[in-house]
Motif scaffolding. Structure first.
Motif, PDB file in Angstrom:
ATOM      1  N   PHE A   1       0.819  -1.212   0.000  1.00  0.00           N
ATOM      2  CA  PHE A   1       0.000   0.000   0.000  1.00  0.00           C
ATOM      3  C   PHE A   1       0.857   1.268   0.000  1.00  0.00           C
ATOM      4  CE2 PHE A   1      -2.874  -2.993   2.400  1.00  0.00           C
ATOM      5  CZ  PHE A   1      -3.767  -3.181   1.367  1.00  0.00           C
ATOM      6  N   GLU A   2       2.109   1.148   0.407  1.00  0.00           N
ATOM      7  CA  GLU A   2       2.978   2.314   0.545  1.00  0.00           C
ATOM      8  C   GLU A   2       3.992   2.444  -0.582  1.00  0.00           C
ATOM      9  OE1 GLU A   2       4.029   2.567   5.070  1.00  0.00           O
ATOM     10  OE2 GLU A   2       3.179   0.576   4.651  1.00  0.00           O
ATOM     11  N   ASP A   3       3.910   1.576  -1.583  1.00  0.00           N
ATOM     12  CA  ASP A   3       4.882   1.634  -2.673  1.00  0.00           C
ATOM     13  C   ASP A   3       4.614   2.795  -3.624  1.00  0.00           C
ATOM     14  OD1 ASP A   3       6.135  -0.577  -1.683  1.00  0.00           O
ATOM     15  OD2 ASP A   3       5.231  -1.997  -3.091  1.00  0.00           O
ATOM     16  N   GLN A   4       3.415   3.370  -3.550  1.00  0.00           N
ATOM     17  CA  GLN A   4       3.025   4.471  -4.404  1.00  0.00           C
ATOM     18  C   GLN A   4       1.953   5.280  -3.673  1.00  0.00           C
ATOM     19  OE1 GLN A   4       2.426   0.997  -5.732  1.00  0.00           O
ATOM     20  NE2 GLN A   4       0.991   1.283  -4.055  1.00  0.00           N
ATOM     21  N   PRO A   5       1.685   6.515  -4.088  1.00  0.00           N
ATOM     22  CA  PRO A   5       0.680   7.321  -3.372  1.00  0.00           C
ATOM     23  C   PRO A   5      -0.722   6.734  -3.412  1.00  0.00           C
ATOM     24  CG  PRO A   5       2.051   8.705  -4.779  1.00  0.00           C
ATOM     25  CD  PRO A   5       2.359   7.295  -5.146  1.00  0.00           C
TER      26      PRO A   5
ATOM     27  N   PRO B   1     -11.270  14.503  -6.199  1.00  0.00           N
ATOM     28  CA  PRO B   1     -10.966  14.561  -4.758  1.00  0.00           C
ATOM     29  C   PRO B   1      -9.766  13.706  -4.367  1.00  0.00           C
ATOM     30  CG  PRO B   1     -13.334  14.315  -5.103  1.00  0.00           C
ATOM     31  CD  PRO B   1     -12.686  14.156  -6.438  1.00  0.00           C
ATOM     32  N   VAL B   2      -9.623  12.527  -4.984  1.00  0.00           N
ATOM     33  CA  VAL B   2      -8.474  11.669  -4.667  1.00  0.00           C
ATOM     34  C   VAL B   2      -7.181  12.324  -5.138  1.00  0.00           C
ATOM     35  CG1 VAL B   2      -7.344   9.508  -5.312  1.00  0.00           C
ATOM     36  CG2 VAL B   2      -9.709   9.487  -4.517  1.00  0.00           C
ATOM     37  N   ARG B   3      -7.207  12.967  -6.305  1.00  0.00           N
ATOM     38  CA  ARG B   3      -6.012  13.677  -6.779  1.00  0.00           C
ATOM     39  C   ARG B   3      -5.600  14.748  -5.777  1.00  0.00           C
ATOM     40  NH1 ARG B   3      -6.536  16.959 -12.252  1.00  0.00           N
ATOM     41  NH2 ARG B   3      -7.734  18.294 -10.831  1.00  0.00           N
ATOM     42  N   GLU B   4      -6.583  15.438  -5.214  1.00  0.00           N
ATOM     43  CA  GLU B   4      -6.296  16.446  -4.199  1.00  0.00           C
ATOM     44  C   GLU B   4      -5.694  15.814  -2.947  1.00  0.00           C
ATOM     45  OE1 GLU B   4     -10.110  18.136  -3.616  1.00  0.00           O
ATOM     46  OE2 GLU B   4     -10.205  19.109  -5.594  1.00  0.00           O
ATOM     47  N   LEU B   5      -6.197  14.638  -2.579  1.00  0.00           N
ATOM     48  CA  LEU B   5      -5.717  13.970  -1.371  1.00  0.00           C
ATOM     49  C   LEU B   5      -4.245  13.611  -1.467  1.00  0.00           C
ATOM     50  CD1 LEU B   5      -8.660  11.523  -0.483  1.00  0.00           C
ATOM     51  CD2 LEU B   5      -8.093  13.695   0.603  1.00  0.00           C
ATOM     52  N   ILE B   6      -3.824  13.065  -2.607  1.00  0.00           N
ATOM     53  CA  ILE B   6      -2.436  12.620  -2.724  1.00  0.00           C
ATOM     54  C   ILE B   6      -1.503  13.771  -3.098  1.00  0.00           C
ATOM     55  CG2 ILE B   6      -3.092  10.263  -3.292  1.00  0.00           C
ATOM     56  CD1 ILE B   6      -2.543  10.835  -6.212  1.00  0.00           C
ATOM     57  N   ARG B   7      -2.064  14.901  -3.516  1.00  0.00           N
ATOM     58  CA  ARG B   7      -1.230  16.040  -3.897  1.00  0.00           C
ATOM     59  C   ARG B   7      -0.935  16.939  -2.714  1.00  0.00           C
ATOM     60  NH1 ARG B   7      -4.280  19.876  -7.785  1.00  0.00           N
ATOM     61  NH2 ARG B   7      -5.344  20.271  -5.802  1.00  0.00           N
ATOM     62  N   ASP B   8      -1.885  17.087  -1.816  1.00  0.00           N
ATOM     63  CA  ASP B   8      -1.784  18.131  -0.797  1.00  0.00           C
ATOM     64  C   ASP B   8      -0.972  17.742   0.427  1.00  0.00           C
ATOM     65  OD1 ASP B   8      -3.320  19.632  -2.439  1.00  0.00           O
ATOM     66  OD2 ASP B   8      -5.194  19.403  -1.321  1.00  0.00           O
TER      67      ASP B   8
ATOM     68  N   GLU C   1     -11.400   6.385 -14.443  1.00  0.00           N
ATOM     69  CA  GLU C   1     -11.596   7.590 -13.633  1.00  0.00           C
ATOM     70  C   GLU C   1     -10.282   8.348 -13.467  1.00  0.00           C
ATOM     71  OE1 GLU C   1     -13.582  10.420 -11.175  1.00  0.00           O
ATOM     72  OE2 GLU C   1     -14.353   8.892 -12.541  1.00  0.00           O
ATOM     73  N   LEU C   2      -9.213   7.626 -13.185  1.00  0.00           N
ATOM     74  CA  LEU C   2      -7.931   8.291 -12.980  1.00  0.00           C
ATOM     75  C   LEU C   2      -7.397   8.884 -14.273  1.00  0.00           C
ATOM     76  CD1 LEU C   2      -6.171   5.836 -10.499  1.00  0.00           C
ATOM     77  CD2 LEU C   2      -7.545   7.870 -10.006  1.00  0.00           C
ATOM     78  N   ASP C   3      -7.625   8.198 -15.387  1.00  0.00           N
ATOM     79  CA  ASP C   3      -7.203   8.724 -16.681  1.00  0.00           C
ATOM     80  C   ASP C   3      -7.931  10.023 -17.003  1.00  0.00           C
ATOM     81  OD1 ASP C   3      -5.763   8.375 -19.296  1.00  0.00           O
ATOM     82  OD2 ASP C   3      -7.830   8.298 -20.047  1.00  0.00           O
ATOM     83  N   SER C   4      -9.225  10.053 -16.713  1.00  0.00           N
ATOM     84  CA  SER C   4     -10.005  11.270 -16.996  1.00  0.00           C
ATOM     85  C   SER C   4      -9.616  12.421 -16.083  1.00  0.00           C
ATOM     86  CB  SER C   4     -11.506  10.978 -16.838  1.00  0.00           C
ATOM     87  OG  SER C   4     -11.830  10.716 -15.478  1.00  0.00           O
ATOM     88  N   THR C   5      -9.016  12.084 -14.932  1.00  0.00           N
ATOM     89  CA  THR C   5      -8.620  13.110 -13.970  1.00  0.00           C
ATOM     90  C   THR C   5      -7.194  13.594 -14.203  1.00  0.00           C
ATOM     91  OG1 THR C   5     -10.029  11.938 -12.381  1.00  0.00           O
ATOM     92  CG2 THR C   5      -8.646  13.649 -11.497  1.00  0.00           C
ATOM     93  N   GLY C   6      -6.455  12.881 -15.044  1.00  0.00           N
ATOM     94  CA  GLY C   6      -5.090  13.292 -15.335  1.00  0.00           C
ATOM     95  C   GLY C   6      -4.059  12.781 -14.360  1.00  0.00           C
ATOM     96  N   ILE C   7      -4.385  11.721 -13.615  1.00  0.00           N
ATOM     97  CA  ILE C   7      -3.414  11.135 -12.689  1.00  0.00           C
ATOM     98  C   ILE C   7      -2.494  10.210 -13.473  1.00  0.00           C
ATOM     99  CG2 ILE C   7      -3.141   9.602 -10.696  1.00  0.00           C
ATOM    100  CD1 ILE C   7      -5.666  10.735  -9.540  1.00  0.00           C
ATOM    101  N   ALA C   8      -1.198  10.417 -13.345  1.00  0.00           N
ATOM    102  CA  ALA C   8      -0.215   9.668 -14.130  1.00  0.00           C
ATOM    103  C   ALA C   8      -0.208   8.194 -13.746  1.00  0.00           C
ATOM    104  CB  ALA C   8       1.175  10.266 -13.933  1.00  0.00           C
TER     105      ALA C   8
ATOM    106  N   THR D   1       1.775   6.882 -10.796  1.00  0.00           N
ATOM    107  CA  THR D   1       1.339   7.313  -9.468  1.00  0.00           C
ATOM    108  C   THR D   1       0.575   6.222  -8.738  1.00  0.00           C
ATOM    109  OG1 THR D   1       1.154   9.570 -10.318  1.00  0.00           O
ATOM    110  CG2 THR D   1       0.077   9.128  -8.226  1.00  0.00           C
ATOM    111  N   TYR D   2       0.038   5.263  -9.465  1.00  0.00           N
ATOM    112  CA  TYR D   2      -0.826   4.269  -8.822  1.00  0.00           C
ATOM    113  C   TYR D   2      -0.566   2.874  -9.378  1.00  0.00           C
ATOM    114  CZ  TYR D   2      -3.836   4.230 -13.004  1.00  0.00           C
ATOM    115  OH  TYR D   2      -4.323   4.093 -14.289  1.00  0.00           O
ATOM    116  N   ASP D   3      -1.058   1.887  -8.631  1.00  0.00           N
ATOM    117  CA  ASP D   3      -1.008   0.490  -9.049  1.00  0.00           C
ATOM    118  C   ASP D   3      -2.339  -0.149  -8.693  1.00  0.00           C
ATOM    119  OD1 ASP D   3      -0.051  -1.830 -10.117  1.00  0.00           O
ATOM    120  OD2 ASP D   3       1.267  -2.335  -8.449  1.00  0.00           O
ATOM    121  N   VAL D   4      -2.698  -1.225  -9.404  1.00  0.00           N
ATOM    122  CA  VAL D   4      -3.968  -1.917  -9.176  1.00  0.00           C
ATOM    123  C   VAL D   4      -3.680  -3.402  -9.013  1.00  0.00           C
ATOM    124  CG1 VAL D   4      -6.238  -2.483 -10.120  1.00  0.00           C
ATOM    125  CG2 VAL D   4      -5.260  -0.210 -10.512  1.00  0.00           C
TER     126      VAL D   4
END
Length: 521
Positions: A50-54, A151-158, A177-184, A187-190
């Protein structure tokens, strides 16, 4: 009347996060963690996956154990000294009111947590925001509601040191959802979470088998000098067979009690038994209501969650396709043309819409013939034998009392575990893409499963019944001759007897017990 739904989640935060006040006493969890816990929480190492990426996503069908894994992670960390205030849990499927103005409710909940709870501990302490069933936040047909990506983008950015974990039914629900929000992407894994496999079930029943002398680890057959990839490169089958025999020797004294649980696992699958409190020793402990709930959970998933990531006009067809697969149990491939006529849709709808949607939900896979660029048929495999029982029988009695039905379910579980085996091998090679498992038709029979390692095919034949053994060997030899495959497997059921439990039959064909194969996947 004043409508105050927008504060529904904030008002229940203490209820959903009882560890803030009660610590580890707040938890009621299964006695044993499933295998996913160990690679996610890394209990013997510093940090976690869970801590390998934001941002990290867990995906899988309803009831598979995603929520339990999150709570087990929180419990583990608090038990090992972490402050309870480091963990915020937000379950968006717990109350439909949480899904109204959900983007604002998410922000309000986090603000409350930051000011009232997180402030109790040191400011720079890393912490976790765990958002369960995040796909329930999305409202694609309501343009004034942002969804959850922003909102999630704001959480990991701030906030430095914040790790956000989200769960959903399918990876595509997170990725879109993340693609539409512009999150690289970096930045994440699934990570997918699948129904409990046979290995998890056996270790739950017999925890002593996880001891140092009896634990059967699949790692050495996935990578290393005696692994399958090395054997495919070197052609040294004997070293690979010796490694498999060492695995067998670890549990040879426990063979009978492991064998005895195969039919119960086939009847229950990997979801029903995991949902029960305590250990389910036998499928006899289940009643038809357990299977009805499983069927209803799948039906709800199809009608509630498919619209969020796939445009399918006739959702009922997905349930019908699952029912068809349950009746067939992977015994015969379906001609696409027959499915077209049966469902009154075109082939593209079946192949490019229905089957991918069910695969995204980890419910069903449609597999085609190996080395056939224009397949006319598809074999349908549900990913959970309990669901096969739920849709075709309604309870476990028929499976436990009918060896032919047991053998059919063994074929279904064999496919699911082969997918897991192939995935494990690829993961060790650093390949994130999911594997492809297919079947192959020879002159006198079929290879049940074929997957590739570094573009080299690995054929696996199933001889669950004794009468199937000779024909399975013949078609394995035919495949090996046609594709110059160094290694092939023959999985033998309990009625197939030979001098050696693990035996090299010659020409690279390795026979091993079906139960041992499941244990190694």
């Amino acid at each position: 009347m004043v409508i105050e739904a927008g504060d529904a989640l904030v008002r229940k935060l203490q209820n959903h996060n009882p560890w803030w006040e009660r610590g580890t006493e707040a938890f009621s969890l299964p006695a044993r963690q499933k295998s996913d816990f160990y690679h996610l929480a890394r209990p013997d190492e510093a940090g976690s996956q869970f801590e390998d990426q934001p941002l990290f996503g867990l995906v899988g069908r309803r009831g598979v154990g995603k929520t339990t894994l999150l709570l087990q992670f929180i419990h583990h960390r608090i038990e090992n000294g972490d402050a309870p205030e480091r963990f915020l849990y937000l379950p968006f499927d717990a109350d439909p009111l949480y899904q109204l103005q959900s983007d604002d409710q998410l922000r309000r909940a986090v603000r409350y947590y930051e000011t009232r709870i997180l402030g109790r501990i040191e400011e720079d302490t890393p912490h976790f925001v765990l958002i369960d069933d995040v796909h329930r936040i999305g409202h694609p047909n309501k343009p004034t509601i942002e969804g959850w990506g922003k909102p999630v983008r704001e959480l990991i950015r701030d906030i430095p040191g914040r790790h956000v974990v989200v769960t959903a039914s399918a990876g595509i629900q997170i990725e879109r959802e993340l693609d539409s929000t512009g999150i690289a992407d970096e930045t994440y894994d699934v990570q997918p979470i699948l129904p409990e496999k046979f290995r998890d079930y056996v270790y739950t029943l017999y925890p002593d088998l996880e001891g140092e002398d009896t634990r059967v680890s699949p790692t050495s057959i996935r990578e290393g000098d005696n692994s399958l990839p090395t054997t495919l490169q070197s052609g040294d089958v004997e070293s690979f067979v010796a490694e498999l025999r060492r695995k067998y020797d670890r549990v040879a004294d426990d063979e009978r009690r492991i064998q005895s649980q195969v039919v119960d696992y086939l009847a229950m699958g990997g979801t029903i038994s995991y949902e029960h409190e305590g250990v389910v020793q036998s499928a006899r402990e289940l009643d038809p209501g357990d299977y009805t709930r499983l069927r209803d959970n799948v039906r709800n998933a199809l009608y509630q969650e498919v619209p969020g990531f796939e445009s399918i006009q006739t959702l009922a067809d997905l349930e019908r396709l699952c029912a068809l697969a349950a009746r067939n149990r992977g015994s015969d491939p379906f001609r696409y043309q027959d499915l077209v006529e049966l469902f009154d849709v075109d082939r593209r709808t079946i192949a490019d819409s229905y089957l991918p949607a069910l695969e995204e939900l980890y419910l069903l896979n449609g597999i085609t013939e190996y080395d056939n660029r224009r397949p006319r048929s598809v074999r349908l495999y549900l990913r959970d034998t309990g669901l096969v029982t739920a849709l075709a029988e309604g309870d476990a009695a028929t499976v436990r009392n009918d060896f032919e039905r047991e053998a059919d379910l063994a074929r279904v579980a064999g496919f699911d575990h082969t997918m897991r085996f192939a995935y494990g091998v690829r993961a060790m090679q650093g390949i994130d893409e999911p594997p492809t498992v297919q079947y192959w038709r020879g002159r006198d029979g079929e290879i049940d499963y074929v997957f590739e390692v570094d573009e080299t095919p690995v054929p696996i034949g199933l001889a669950y019944r004794s009468r199937e053994r000779e024909s399975s060997i013949d078609v394995l030899e035919e495949f090996k001759d046609a594709y110059d495959a160094p290694v092939g497997f023959l999985l033998a059921g309990d009625t197939v007897r030979d001098t050696q439990p693990v035996e090299h039959l010659g020409d690279g064909i390795v026979q091993l017990p079906y139960w041992l194969y499941l244990l190694l996947c």
